[in-house]
Design a protein around this motif. Structure first.
Motif, PDB file in Angstrom:
ATOM      1  N   TRP A 184       0.804  -1.385   0.052  1.00 14.22           N
ATOM      2  CA  TRP A 184      -0.077  -0.061   0.009  1.00 14.22           C
ATOM      3  C   TRP A 184       0.794   1.537  -0.155  1.00 14.22           C
ATOM      4  CZ3 TRP A 184      -4.255   2.146  -1.251  1.00 14.22           C
ATOM      5  CH2 TRP A 184      -4.574   3.384  -1.048  1.00 14.22           C
ATOM      6  N   GLU A 185       2.093   1.303   0.537  1.00 14.03           N
ATOM      7  CA  GLU A 185       2.843   2.448   0.487  1.00 14.03           C
ATOM      8  C   GLU A 185       3.149   2.898  -0.835  1.00 14.03           C
ATOM      9  OE1 GLU A 185       7.079   3.980   3.079  1.00 14.03           O
ATOM     10  OE2 GLU A 185       6.301   1.757   3.090  1.00 14.03           O
ATOM     11  N   ARG A 186       3.413   1.794  -1.470  1.00 16.73           N
ATOM     12  CA  ARG A 186       3.931   2.228  -3.172  1.00 16.73           C
ATOM     13  C   ARG A 186       2.627   2.677  -4.016  1.00 16.73           C
ATOM     14  NH1 ARG A 186       8.073  -2.596  -5.125  1.00 16.73           N
ATOM     15  NH2 ARG A 186       9.457  -2.339  -3.726  1.00 16.73           N
ATOM     16  N   VAL A 187       1.589   1.887  -3.420  1.00 16.63           N
ATOM     17  CA  VAL A 187       0.201   2.424  -4.158  1.00 16.63           C
ATOM     18  C   VAL A 187      -0.095   3.875  -4.029  1.00 16.63           C
ATOM     19  CG1 VAL A 187      -2.110   1.981  -4.501  1.00 16.63           C
ATOM     20  CG2 VAL A 187      -0.446   0.202  -4.284  1.00 16.63           C
ATOM     21  N   TRP A 188      -0.045   4.297  -2.462  1.00 14.39           N
ATOM     22  CA  TRP A 188      -0.357   5.455  -2.075  1.00 14.39           C
ATOM     23  C   TRP A 188       0.517   6.307  -2.711  1.00 14.39           C
ATOM     24  CZ3 TRP A 188      -3.925   7.888   0.601  1.00 14.39           C
ATOM     25  CH2 TRP A 188      -3.936   9.100   1.007  1.00 14.39           C
ATOM     26  N   ALA A 189       1.899   6.260  -2.752  1.00 13.71           N
ATOM     27  CA  ALA A 189       2.760   7.373  -3.527  1.00 13.71           C
ATOM     28  C   ALA A 189       2.262   7.398  -4.968  1.00 13.71           C
ATOM     29  CB  ALA A 189       4.139   6.747  -3.418  1.00 13.71           C
ATOM     30  N   ILE A 190       1.845   6.500  -5.595  1.00 15.00           N
ATOM     31  CA  ILE A 190       1.270   6.864  -7.006  1.00 15.00           C
ATOM     32  C   ILE A 190       0.186   7.497  -6.911  1.00 15.00           C
ATOM     33  CG2 ILE A 190       0.608   5.609  -9.005  1.00 15.00           C
ATOM     34  CD1 ILE A 190       2.536   3.506  -8.341  1.00 15.00           C
ATOM     35  N   VAL A 191      -0.809   7.154  -6.385  1.00 14.28           N
ATOM     36  CA  VAL A 191      -1.911   7.685  -6.268  1.00 14.28           C
ATOM     37  C   VAL A 191      -1.855   9.263  -5.661  1.00 14.28           C
ATOM     38  CG1 VAL A 191      -4.493   7.788  -5.003  1.00 14.28           C
ATOM     39  CG2 VAL A 191      -3.260   5.697  -5.515  1.00 14.28           C
ATOM     40  N   ARG A 193       0.332  11.462  -6.154  1.00 16.72           N
ATOM     41  CA  ARG A 193       1.037  12.468  -7.354  1.00 16.72           C
ATOM     42  C   ARG A 193       0.322  13.617  -7.832  1.00 16.72           C
ATOM     43  NH1 ARG A 193       4.806   7.886 -10.080  1.00 16.72           N
ATOM     44  NH2 ARG A 193       6.592   7.555  -8.221  1.00 16.72           N
TER      45      ARG A 193
END
Length: 270
Positions: A184-191, A193
Motif C-alpha cells: 500500500w505504501e507504493r500504491v499510495w505514493a502513486i495515487v 502524485r
C-alpha cells in the motif's frame, strides 16, 4: 479493613502519574528523532528550508514569464508560497506520522512504550519544524515583496490546526495500512502524485468551472490552502471553506486508525 471506598480511590489515583509518564516517553522519542534526523547531518534542516524555497522561486519565475499577474494579488512569490507551504507541510507531517511504527519498531517491543507515544512524538516534532520553516519563508517572501497587506494570524492558526488534525488522521490510518499491507505504501505514493496539481496551488478554487468545482471541494487541502490565502489576502472571499469538514475527516481517520492499531499492534511487533 480495606473497604470499597478505599478500593475506588486506589484505582482512580494513578491517572496523573500515567500522564506524566506519557509526556516523558514522548519527550524522549522527540529527542531521539532530533538526534537521528538533524544531529548527524548539519545540512538536514537547511535542506528542509531550501526545498520549498526552490520550488517557490522556480514557479514564480516560470509563471511570471507566461502570465502578467497571479490569480490574486500582485506577487507571484506570495501566491505560490501560500499554496506550496501548506501542501509541503501536510504531506511531510502525514508521511512522518505514517512511518512511526517503522521508525520506532525496536522501542515498541518494550512494554512501557506504545504506538500512541510514537505517533504523538513524530507529529509534535515535525509540526514544530515545519512551522519554523514556513515562518522563515513567509516572512522572507513578505519582506522581499514589500507587501503591506495585513496578515490575519487567527486564520493562519485555523489553517495550521486543520492541517495538523488532517495530517495526524491520515498519517495514523496509513501507519496501520503501511504496517499491515506493505504494498500500500507504493500504491499510495502513486495515487497522491496528482494532488500537487489539483489542490489549488496554481489556481483559485473560484476559477474552477462546474462540475469540477463540486468535485474539487472534497479535497481537504483546498480548504486549508484557501484559509491560508484568506489570511494573507484579506479581500479574498473563501465562503467555500468548511473547517467542520476538514476537522471531521481528520478526527474520523484518527479514530479508525487508532482502533485498528490498537487491535493489530501486537502483530506488527512479532
Amino acid at each position: 479493613m480495606f473497604d470499597a471506598t478505599d478500593r475506588t480511590q486506589t484505582l482512580t489515583f494513578p491517572a496523573a502519574p500515567r500522564r506524566a509518564g506519557f509526556i516523558r516517553r514522548v519527550a524522549a522519542l522527540i529527542l531521539r528523532e532530533m538526534s537521528s534526523t538533524f544531529g548527524r547531518s548539519p545540512g538536514g534542516f537547511l535542506w528542509t528550508v531550501a526545498e520549498p524555497v526552490i520550488g517557490i522561486l522556480l514557479m514564480t519565475y516560470l509563471f511570471s514569464l507566461a502570465l502578467r499577474s497571479p490569480p490574486i494579488g500582485s506577487s507571484f512569490a506570495l501566491f505560490y508560497a501560500s499554496g506550496v507551504l501548506p501542501f509541503t507541510m501536510f504531506f511531510d507531517l502525514a508521511g512522518k506520522v505514517a512511518q512511526s511504527i517503522k521508525f520506532s519498531r525496536q522501542l515498541l517491543t518494550y512494554p512501557v512504550m506504545s504506538y500512541l507515544d510514537a505517533l504523538t512524538a513524530r507529529l509534535m516534532l515535525n509540526l514544530l519544524v515545519q512551522l519554523l520553516v514556513a515562518s522563515i519563508i513567509l516572512t522572507g517572501v513578505i519582506a522581499w515583496t514589500a507587501s503591506r497587506a495585513p496578515v490575519d494570524f487567527t486564520q493562519i492558526a485555523l489553517a495550521v490546526a486543520m492541517l495538523a488534525v488532517l495530517a495526524f488522521g491520515l498519517g495514523t490510518m496509513n501507519c496501520f495500512l503501511f504496517s499491515m499491507f506493505p504494498l500500500w505504501e507504493r500504491v499510495w505514493a502513486i495515487v497522491m502524485r496528482p494532488m500537487f496539481l489539483i489542490s489549488g496551488i496554481f489556481f483559485l478554487f473560484d476559477d474552477v468551472p462546474e462540475p469540477y468545482q463540486s468535485v474539487l471541494w472534497f479535497n481537504p487541502l483546498t480548504h486549508i490552502i484557501g484559509t491560508l490565502r484568506h489570511a494573507l489576502y484579506s479581500f479574498y472571499d473563501v465562503a467555500f471553506v468548511s473547517p467542520l469538514y476538514v476537522f471531521g475527516l481528520g478526527m474520523g481517520l484518527t479514530v479508525i486508525g487508532l482502533i485498528l492499531l490498537n487491535r493489530y499492534t501486537l502483530d506488527f511487533n512479532n
